[in-house]
Design a protein around this motif. Sequence first.
Motif, PDB file in Angstrom:
ATOM      1  N   MET A   1      16.540 -17.710  23.178  1.00 16.04           N
ATOM      2  CA  MET A   1      17.051 -16.497  22.559  1.00 16.04           C
ATOM      3  C   MET A   1      18.076 -15.863  23.490  1.00 16.04           C
ATOM      4  SD  MET A   1      15.052 -12.934  21.560  1.00 16.04           S
ATOM      5  CE  MET A   1      13.617 -13.826  21.079  1.00 16.04           C
ATOM      6  N   GLU A   2      19.208 -15.481  22.929  1.00 17.71           N
ATOM      7  CA  GLU A   2      20.258 -14.822  23.713  1.00 17.71           C
ATOM      8  C   GLU A   2      20.148 -13.316  23.501  1.00 17.71           C
ATOM      9  OE1 GLU A   2      25.053 -15.154  24.558  1.00 17.71           O
ATOM     10  OE2 GLU A   2      24.090 -16.537  23.156  1.00 17.71           O
ATOM     11  N   ILE A   3      19.961 -12.593  24.601  1.00 16.24           N
ATOM     12  CA  ILE A   3      19.796 -11.142  24.560  1.00 16.24           C
ATOM     13  C   ILE A   3      20.957 -10.520  25.321  1.00 16.24           C
ATOM     14  CG2 ILE A   3      18.305  -9.196  25.143  1.00 16.24           C
ATOM     15  CD1 ILE A   3      16.004 -11.301  25.266  1.00 16.24           C
ATOM     16  N   ALA A   4      21.608  -9.551  24.692  1.00 17.94           N
ATOM     17  CA  ALA A   4      22.719  -8.854  25.333  1.00 17.94           C
ATOM     18  C   ALA A   4      22.354  -7.385  25.526  1.00 17.94           C
ATOM     19  CB  ALA A   4      23.983  -8.966  24.487  1.00 17.94           C
ATOM     20  N   VAL A   5      22.702  -6.852  26.686  1.00 20.39           N
ATOM     21  CA  VAL A   5      22.559  -5.428  26.977  1.00 20.39           C
ATOM     22  C   VAL A   5      23.970  -4.870  27.105  1.00 20.39           C
ATOM     23  CG1 VAL A   5      21.710  -3.721  28.622  1.00 20.39           C
ATOM     24  CG2 VAL A   5      20.329  -5.752  28.116  1.00 20.39           C
ATOM     25  N   VAL A   6      24.265  -3.858  26.299  1.00 15.54           N
ATOM     26  CA  VAL A   6      25.627  -3.309  26.241  1.00 15.54           C
ATOM     27  C   VAL A   6      25.976  -2.637  27.564  1.00 15.54           C
ATOM     28  CG1 VAL A   6      27.173  -1.713  25.046  1.00 15.54           C
ATOM     29  CG2 VAL A   6      25.397  -2.943  23.756  1.00 15.54           C
ATOM     30  N   ASP A   7      27.098  -3.064  28.140  1.00 15.58           N
ATOM     31  CA  ASP A   7      27.587  -2.513  29.405  1.00 15.58           C
ATOM     32  C   ASP A   7      28.756  -1.580  29.120  1.00 15.58           C
ATOM     33  OD1 ASP A   7      28.300  -1.947  31.980  1.00 15.58           O
ATOM     34  OD2 ASP A   7      29.024  -3.959  32.454  1.00 15.58           O
ATOM     35  N   TYR A   8      28.480  -0.290  29.118  1.00 19.56           N
ATOM     36  CA  TYR A   8      29.556   0.697  28.958  1.00 19.56           C
ATOM     37  C   TYR A   8      29.530   1.666  30.135  1.00 19.56           C
ATOM     38  CZ  TYR A   8      25.892   3.769  27.090  1.00 19.56           C
ATOM     39  OH  TYR A   8      24.749   4.518  26.934  1.00 19.56           O
ATOM     40  N   LYS A   9      29.011   1.165  31.257  1.00 23.95           N
ATOM     41  CA  LYS A   9      28.918   1.924  32.513  1.00 23.95           C
ATOM     42  C   LYS A   9      27.974   3.114  32.380  1.00 23.95           C
ATOM     43  CE  LYS A   9      31.952  -0.972  33.950  1.00 23.95           C
ATOM     44  NZ  LYS A   9      31.418  -2.303  34.074  1.00 23.95           N
ATOM     45  N   GLY A  10      27.027   3.013  31.447  1.00 28.82           N
ATOM     46  CA  GLY A  10      26.009   4.043  31.281  1.00 28.82           C
ATOM     47  C   GLY A  10      24.867   3.816  32.253  1.00 28.82           C
ATOM     48  N   GLY A  11      24.017   4.805  32.380  1.00 29.98           N
ATOM     49  CA  GLY A  11      22.892   4.695  33.296  1.00 29.98           C
ATOM     50  C   GLY A  11      21.723   3.957  32.687  1.00 29.98           C
ATOM     51  N   ASN A  12      20.726   3.702  33.508  1.00 35.43           N
ATOM     52  CA  ASN A  12      19.440   3.177  33.090  1.00 35.43           C
ATOM     53  C   ASN A  12      19.445   1.700  32.723  1.00 35.43           C
ATOM     54  OD1 ASN A  12      16.729   3.891  32.806  1.00 35.43           O
ATOM     55  ND2 ASN A  12      16.912   3.805  30.602  1.00 35.43           N
ATOM     56  N   VAL A  13      20.505   0.982  33.039  1.00 33.55           N
ATOM     57  CA  VAL A  13      20.614  -0.410  32.630  1.00 33.55           C
ATOM     58  C   VAL A  13      19.671  -1.307  33.433  1.00 33.55           C
ATOM     59  CG1 VAL A  13      22.190  -2.370  32.529  1.00 33.55           C
ATOM     60  CG2 VAL A  13      22.966  -0.117  31.817  1.00 33.55           C
TER      61      VAL A  13
END
Length: 195
Positions: A1-13
């Motif tokens: 499974m391919e999981i992506a976490v959106v990187d918009y320079k937000g916190g808590n990543v």
Amino acid sequence: MEIAVVDYKGGNVQSVLFALERLGAQATLTADPEVLRRADKVLFPGEGEASSAMQALRESGLDLVLPTLTQPFLGICLGMQLLGTHSDENDTPMLGLLPFKVQRFVPDAAHKVPHMGWNNLQALRGPLLAGLTEADHVYFVHSYYAAVGPYTIAQAAHPGPFSAAVQHENFYGVQFHTEKSGPVGTRILANFLAL
């Protein structure tokens, strides 16, 4: 499974990535539209302030990409709020994926702002919250909230009811921090990965 976490320079990543690793899932932190489109699941964590987050999404073009995604998508904390139409926080237009406006809590003698700490969930429904009960608690840190509406799949109160979790089509959101909510948060992330 391919999981992506959106990187918009937000916190808590990073804490979200660690929570996924504890479930045995590897995720890619990315702002690449093609990676986001082909992922099986997309997570959209956030903490901070709405107008700065929306500005970062606009600068990267993600404000146009995210609404086109068709796979299961989970917004966490500010990531949930950004799914709405408008925030009172700095009068911010948002992504418009769910028909709610975000407003600030009004403090009183018994209820401080921000709403911070453990609170139980009520009126739970849907597969994201499978296996949970109204005795389960999750961890909140927020000053703004979405009112309860037809999109609400769980509520909490501070002091009145607000949307603790929402859903419209493939877009899910939770106001609390799954990655800081112990076994309950882990269960919700596992449920999301199983959608």
